[in-house]
Design a protein around this motif. Structure first.
Motif, mmCIF file in Angstrom:
data_model
loop_
_atom_site.group_PDB
_atom_site.id
_atom_site.type_symbol
_atom_site.label_atom_id
_atom_site.label_comp_id
_atom_site.label_asym_id
_atom_site.label_seq_id
_atom_site.Cartn_x
_atom_site.Cartn_y
_atom_site.Cartn_z
ATOM 1 N N GLN A 22 0.917 -3.808 5.467
ATOM 2 C CA GLN A 22 0.204 -2.886 4.668
ATOM 3 C C GLN A 22 -1.164 -2.637 5.301
ATOM 4 O O GLN A 22 -1.824 -3.642 5.487
ATOM 5 C CB GLN A 22 -0.057 -3.628 3.202
ATOM 6 N N GLY A 23 -1.569 -1.478 5.243
ATOM 7 C CA GLY A 23 -2.761 -1.061 6.330
ATOM 8 C C GLY A 23 -3.887 -0.719 5.294
ATOM 9 O O GLY A 23 -5.088 -0.439 5.756
ATOM 10 N N GLU A 24 -3.730 -0.611 3.965
ATOM 11 C CA GLU A 24 -4.836 0.122 3.025
ATOM 12 C C GLU A 24 -5.105 -0.605 1.705
ATOM 13 O O GLU A 24 -3.944 -1.439 1.405
ATOM 14 C CB GLU A 24 -4.597 1.528 2.836
ATOM 15 N N GLY A 25 -6.155 -0.669 1.152
ATOM 16 C CA GLY A 25 -6.288 -0.862 -0.154
ATOM 17 C C GLY A 25 -6.718 -2.650 -0.385
ATOM 18 O O GLY A 25 -6.608 -3.312 0.675
ATOM 19 N N PHE A 26 -6.244 -3.293 -1.321
ATOM 20 C CA PHE A 26 -6.209 -4.468 -1.755
ATOM 21 C C PHE A 26 -5.258 -5.357 -1.122
ATOM 22 O O PHE A 26 -5.496 -6.415 -0.804
ATOM 23 C CB PHE A 26 -6.053 -4.607 -3.226
ATOM 24 N N HIS A 27 -4.086 -4.748 -0.978
ATOM 25 C CA HIS A 27 -3.083 -5.607 -0.145
ATOM 26 C C HIS A 27 -2.941 -5.595 1.356
ATOM 27 O O HIS A 27 -1.892 -5.857 2.004
ATOM 28 C CB HIS A 27 -1.658 -5.384 -0.742
ATOM 29 N N SER A 28 -4.272 -4.968 1.815
ATOM 30 C CA SER A 28 -4.044 -5.052 3.288
ATOM 31 C C SER A 28 -3.908 -6.251 4.122
ATOM 32 O O SER A 28 -4.231 -7.148 3.559
ATOM 33 C CB SER A 28 -5.500 -4.304 3.939
ATOM 34 N N GLY A 29 -3.130 -6.154 5.146
ATOM 35 C CA GLY A 29 -2.868 -7.218 5.988
ATOM 36 C C GLY A 29 -1.678 -8.008 5.471
ATOM 37 O O GLY A 29 -1.101 -9.065 6.152
ATOM 38 N N HIS A 105 5.341 -1.999 -5.245
ATOM 39 C CA HIS A 105 4.174 -1.173 -5.332
ATOM 40 C C HIS A 105 4.269 0.150 -5.118
ATOM 41 O O HIS A 105 5.261 0.707 -4.529
ATOM 42 C CB HIS A 105 3.279 -1.676 -4.199
ATOM 43 N N LEU A 106 3.429 0.965 -6.124
ATOM 44 C CA LEU A 106 3.566 2.489 -5.855
ATOM 45 C C LEU A 106 2.389 3.172 -5.237
ATOM 46 O O LEU A 106 1.087 2.619 -5.578
ATOM 47 C CB LEU A 106 3.675 2.908 -7.232
ATOM 48 N N GLU A 107 2.531 3.808 -4.305
ATOM 49 C CA GLU A 107 1.432 4.874 -3.879
ATOM 50 C C GLU A 107 1.638 6.140 -4.308
ATOM 51 O O GLU A 107 2.496 6.849 -3.923
ATOM 52 C CB GLU A 107 1.257 4.741 -2.497
ATOM 53 N N THR A 108 0.598 6.843 -5.016
ATOM 54 C CA THR A 108 0.728 8.063 -5.683
ATOM 55 C C THR A 108 -0.436 8.784 -5.921
ATOM 56 O O THR A 108 -1.533 8.104 -6.052
ATOM 57 C CB THR A 108 1.562 7.795 -7.017
ATOM 58 N N SER A 109 -0.486 10.137 -5.858
ATOM 59 C CA SER A 109 -1.648 11.025 -6.353
ATOM 60 C C SER A 109 -1.781 10.955 -7.808
ATOM 61 O O SER A 109 -3.006 11.288 -8.152
ATOM 62 C CB SER A 109 -1.606 12.347 -5.921
ATOM 63 N N GLY A 110 -0.924 10.338 -8.590
ATOM 64 C CA GLY A 110 -0.861 10.304 -10.077
ATOM 65 C C GLY A 110 -0.876 11.648 -10.854
ATOM 66 O O GLY A 110 -0.843 11.663 -11.921
ATOM 67 N N LYS A 202 -3.741 1.517 11.861
ATOM 68 C CA LYS A 202 -3.963 2.632 12.777
ATOM 69 C C LYS A 202 -4.458 1.870 13.796
ATOM 70 O O LYS A 202 -4.494 2.168 15.114
ATOM 71 C CB LYS A 202 -4.661 3.985 12.187
ATOM 72 N N PHE A 203 -5.421 0.959 13.464
ATOM 73 C CA PHE A 203 -6.463 0.302 14.546
ATOM 74 C C PHE A 203 -5.171 -0.659 15.241
ATOM 75 O O PHE A 203 -5.437 -1.112 16.414
ATOM 76 C CB PHE A 203 -7.364 -0.533 13.688
ATOM 77 N N MET A 204 -4.306 -1.118 14.781
ATOM 78 C CA MET A 204 -3.356 -2.058 15.041
ATOM 79 C C MET A 204 -2.021 -1.051 15.751
ATOM 80 O O MET A 204 -1.368 -1.636 16.357
ATOM 81 C CB MET A 204 -2.707 -3.091 13.976
ATOM 82 N N ASN A 205 -2.086 -0.122 15.594
ATOM 83 C CA ASN A 205 -1.122 1.015 16.293
ATOM 84 C C ASN A 205 0.190 0.591 15.866
ATOM 85 O O ASN A 205 1.242 0.497 16.546
ATOM 86 C CB ASN A 205 -1.155 1.079 17.729
ATOM 87 N N ILE A 206 0.547 0.607 14.505
ATOM 88 C CA ILE A 206 1.945 0.044 13.936
ATOM 89 C C ILE A 206 1.914 1.203 12.850
ATOM 90 O O ILE A 206 1.146 1.781 12.341
ATOM 91 C CB ILE A 206 1.883 -1.387 13.488
ATOM 92 N N PRO A 207 3.290 1.357 12.659
ATOM 93 C CA PRO A 207 3.502 2.348 11.271
ATOM 94 C C PRO A 207 2.818 1.952 10.064
ATOM 95 O O PRO A 207 2.558 0.723 9.865
ATOM 96 C CB PRO A 207 4.909 2.169 11.009
#
Length: 207
Positions: A22-29, A105-110, A202-207
């Motif tokens: 996971q690359g973004e938000g609270f659960h990054s890493g 987990h859900l990623e949405t515009s809401g 994106k810094f790690m160049n992974i999906p």
């Protein structure tokens, strides 16, 4: 807004799926399996997965097949993203995953009504279709992509519409990272209820 309801039962347009970090938000890493559904009418000009917009371009896939892929990866968390996943009724998919001990987990515009049962909800508001108030209340995190400095002030309108437990993240739009990150840093220093989210994948160049 109502979900698309013309799909065969138990099938959803699946653009891609993969096991990654996971690359973004609270659960990054953290490791997570991603299911990216096709179809989106929000139309962000800076979207980095525009190929997801046309639902008809992606094969209808049984939710049981999605579960098999997640289980084979040994992941304990699955992120449902898009596109705009809430265009679809997601109760069957989330129940299947959670019945198999997978956190969902859900990623949405809401912008569409919430369906499914979730362990974590990320709402990322877009100017082109504003999030529903009930989705802001349900959000565990509010993640706002910052393309222009004016977006910082725009983001503040959503804060009072969330719950007391919601976390707030400002994320620089990738193509303008160098221009916008100083603005975000300065803003967070003055407004410490916000945190900075970076697209570390994106810094790690992974999906």
């Amino acid at each position: 807004m109502q979900q698309t309801n013309h799909l065969p039962a138990g099938q959803l347009p699946l653009m891609e799926h993969f096991f990654t970090i996971q690359g973004e938000g609270f659960h990054s890493g953290k490791p997570a399996y991603f299911l990216r559904l096709g179809g989106c009418d929000v139309g962000c000009v800076w979207c980095d997965v525009k190929e997801s917009w046309d639902a008809n371009a992606h094969p209808l896939t049984p939710v049981e097949n999605m579960l098999e892929s997640v289980l084979a990866s040994k992941a304990d968390t699955c992120v449902i993203t898009g596109g705009e996943p809430l265009m679809y009724e997601l109760t069957t998919l989330t129940k299947l995953l959670r019945d198999n001990k997978i956190r969902v987990h859900l990623e949405t515009s809401g912008a569409y009504s919430l369906t499914g049962t979730w362990d974590w909800i990320t709402v990322s508001p877009k100017r082109f279709k504003l999030p529903l108030k009930e989705n802001l209340k349900a959000a565990n995190e509010l993640k706002v992509v910052i393309y222009h400095p004016n977006d910082l002030r725009w983001a503040e309108q959503f804060v009072p519409q969330t719950s007391e437990q919601c976390l707030f993240f400002l994320q620089p739009e990738w193509s303008r990272f160098n221009e916008i990150i100083p603005e975000i840093i300065a803003y967070v220093k003055q407004n410490p209820h916000w945190r900075i989210s970076l697209q570390i994948h994106k810094f790690m160049n992974i999906p």
